[in-house]
Scaffold this active site. Sequence first.
Site, PDB file in Angstrom:
ATOM      1  N   ASP A 170       0.791  -1.158  -0.124  1.00 60.45           N
ATOM      2  CA  ASP A 170      -0.047   0.026   0.014  1.00 60.45           C
ATOM      3  C   ASP A 170       0.829   1.043   0.294  1.00 60.45           C
ATOM      4  O   ASP A 170       0.624   2.258  -0.506  1.00 60.45           O
ATOM      5  CB  ASP A 170      -0.968   0.018   1.206  1.00 60.45           C
ATOM      6  CG  ASP A 170      -0.416  -0.314   2.418  1.00 60.45           C
ATOM      7  OD1 ASP A 170       1.012  -0.229   2.673  1.00 60.45           O
ATOM      8  OD2 ASP A 170      -1.174  -0.074   3.612  1.00 60.45           O
ATOM      9  N   ASP A 227       3.055   1.559  14.370  1.00 59.37           N
ATOM     10  CA  ASP A 227       2.320   0.165  14.439  1.00 59.37           C
ATOM     11  C   ASP A 227       3.007  -0.973  15.131  1.00 59.37           C
ATOM     12  O   ASP A 227       2.580  -2.046  15.354  1.00 59.37           O
ATOM     13  CB  ASP A 227       1.907  -0.338  13.172  1.00 59.37           C
ATOM     14  CG  ASP A 227       0.784   0.547  12.320  1.00 59.37           C
ATOM     15  OD1 ASP A 227      -0.345   0.724  13.077  1.00 59.37           O
ATOM     16  OD2 ASP A 227       0.861   1.084  11.419  1.00 59.37           O
TER      17      ASP A 227
END
Length: 716
Positions: free
Chosen positions: A82, A424
Amino acid sequence: MRWIKRTVTIAIVSLTAVIGCQPIKSSSIVNSTFNQAEVAVSGTQQTTTSQRWNNVALGGGGYVTGIYLHPLEKDLVYIKTDVGGFYRWNSQSQSWMPLTDRFPLSQRHYYGGEALAFDPKNPHIVYIAAGTYVWDKPGTIFKSTDKGQTWTKLNIDLPMGGNQDKRWVGERLAVNLFNTNVILFGSRQNGLWKSSNAGRTWSKVTSFPGTPKKDIGITAILFDKQMPGLVYAVAYGDGIYKSTDTGVTWSKIEGSPQWPRRMATGRNGTLYVTSGKGPGVTKYANGVWSNITPENSQAMFNGLSVNPANPDEIVVALGESPSTKIYRSVDAGSTWILVKRTIDSTVPWWTKIMRSQAWISAIEFDPKVTGRVWLTDWYGIWRTDDLKTNPVVWTNYQKGHEEIVTFALVSPPKGALLLSGLADVDGFYHNNGLDSYPDKTFGGNGPDFQDTYSIAYNEKDPLKLVRVGGNRWNNSYSGATSTDGGLTWQKLASFPTNKMPMRVAMSATDPNVFVVTISGGQAIRTTDGGATWQPVSGLPNGPRGPWNWSQSLAADTVDGNTFYYYWNDSVYRSTDKGASFSVVYKPLVGENRWHSLRTMPGVKGEVWVSLDEKGLYRSTDAGKSFSQISGVEKAYLFAFGKPQQGSTIPALYLYGKIAGMGEGIFLSLDRGKTWTNIGDRHQPIGNNPQVMAASKQQFGLVFIGTGGRGIYYYSK
């Protein structure tokens, strides 16, 4: 990577049929940002360098939204991500080779992977649709005739969203098996597009009647493998359409799922579909739809593949869920077997959720190796070599795939060469050097955060550190301190609730004193190592986070009472350990989003500020006055590192533009009077370079953290 929201410029695109496209060579479309000739801005000429930049070994950590296996050549495998571009599998080194690293900063939007398709009859030809956000610069389609080593830009510029909603479904780009000159592309905002000459020209298919959901658009296109002219297209939120004349005319298939995720067909022409609403798995044969959902589950299904050698063998996977299940059928979906799994992780620090194969995007049978299946998920790439075993052993293959988004980098004078704060996956003390994976995240020896936004150390005792971060998923934030250089961490005794910390700076002499800026709020400080907090006066509210990389705050490296801050057009200073700030210099007009304020190591009162296109500035009187560094036309990032042998002047590194040398990455050994280009025009590190740090232990070692290609390092 997870959905990263950035402030960007809105682009208005003219969307008309493109005629007479003249392909542009790769060397033109990926403009060189580095001038190989090494010239000094002033003074003597500098030495040329061709040293290649390398990735710090981290081990994946980003969303791999598709995997593609060529039917004619064994081990010819591609992935799209992505925010990290596209890769090809190298079976000899068992690693992933990045294919789009030549895009410079000006073309950073091309690192968003919207789609990929290869020519099914020619293993050398592959196409990619690249573009990160529909509201950013328009994306485009590139073609390669050498398996992605070089690219030609095709004349089709459309809004694309490789890092937007439903990026895990697909596939939007498809090449016709029976006539590989015919290519179809489903856009997010502008309908269906077609090329009949292998990408040279494109035109909009005005006959397509679908009305898909805004900004998601036409999510999947599939040419049938048996019937020439038969092609399917998903108008997301509307249903599935088919054409029997290679896309000239279209009709909606009655009873088709409204929210399809993926489609696949086998040699017998049966169409299989996974969906997010309604029946999770359906098939379409002889004009009839059948619900074949495993266990009659109401969960969302996404990953789907039909065995090329056996049209009755199918695998499906739950999608958009951390509780993934994989099912296998050998009778065309009449019955299903839940695939029991054993995980063999090659990355030591991967957490439980990362090992769970969360949010699976794609799952694919290998057309050349019986029993082998690949899948991709939120963090990486997995493979089993025998789907029939019980349990199935899945191994992650991460080498070369570096996609982590970086928030902070620190290289203290003692301890580890590098500490990293990441999105993350918290962050790392890089205990195994730069070319091997770390053993643990910060959370492995202390409090575990989703993100670490900033790290600072004490100049007097560099093994004492503080980091701030937290969890976006539940809006809880805090920090931690370390007394052993980041090997272990202790959570702060307290931290204000519902406050997102952005930057932290620690006093040069007292490790219990540090200042923290707050997202959208008033800065705070502590004098007792985080046990209690007081508001800071005199500073504007901090910028909104977490997706802001401005480096506004720094402590003086000698005077423990002094801190500095930059915002808007002003430099602020505190001389009372951060209790209060006041403006000491204005106007120093720059760009709020891309600026850095840093203090010179070992020198009291020396402050530097980079202001992107406004240049680089230096103060030697604690911020009372600034002078511009001559010849620096753009200062995007900069950092100070260890002096070269025999010198006391810290090495100065710059990601920017130097007069007469162009854009690149540079080194100065004389406070910016002369420069050496240490960049690589073939690898400009253009994927949103966010932060820069230089080693205080090793001369010539510098790091750049990116927004989707992990961390790079250069060592002289």
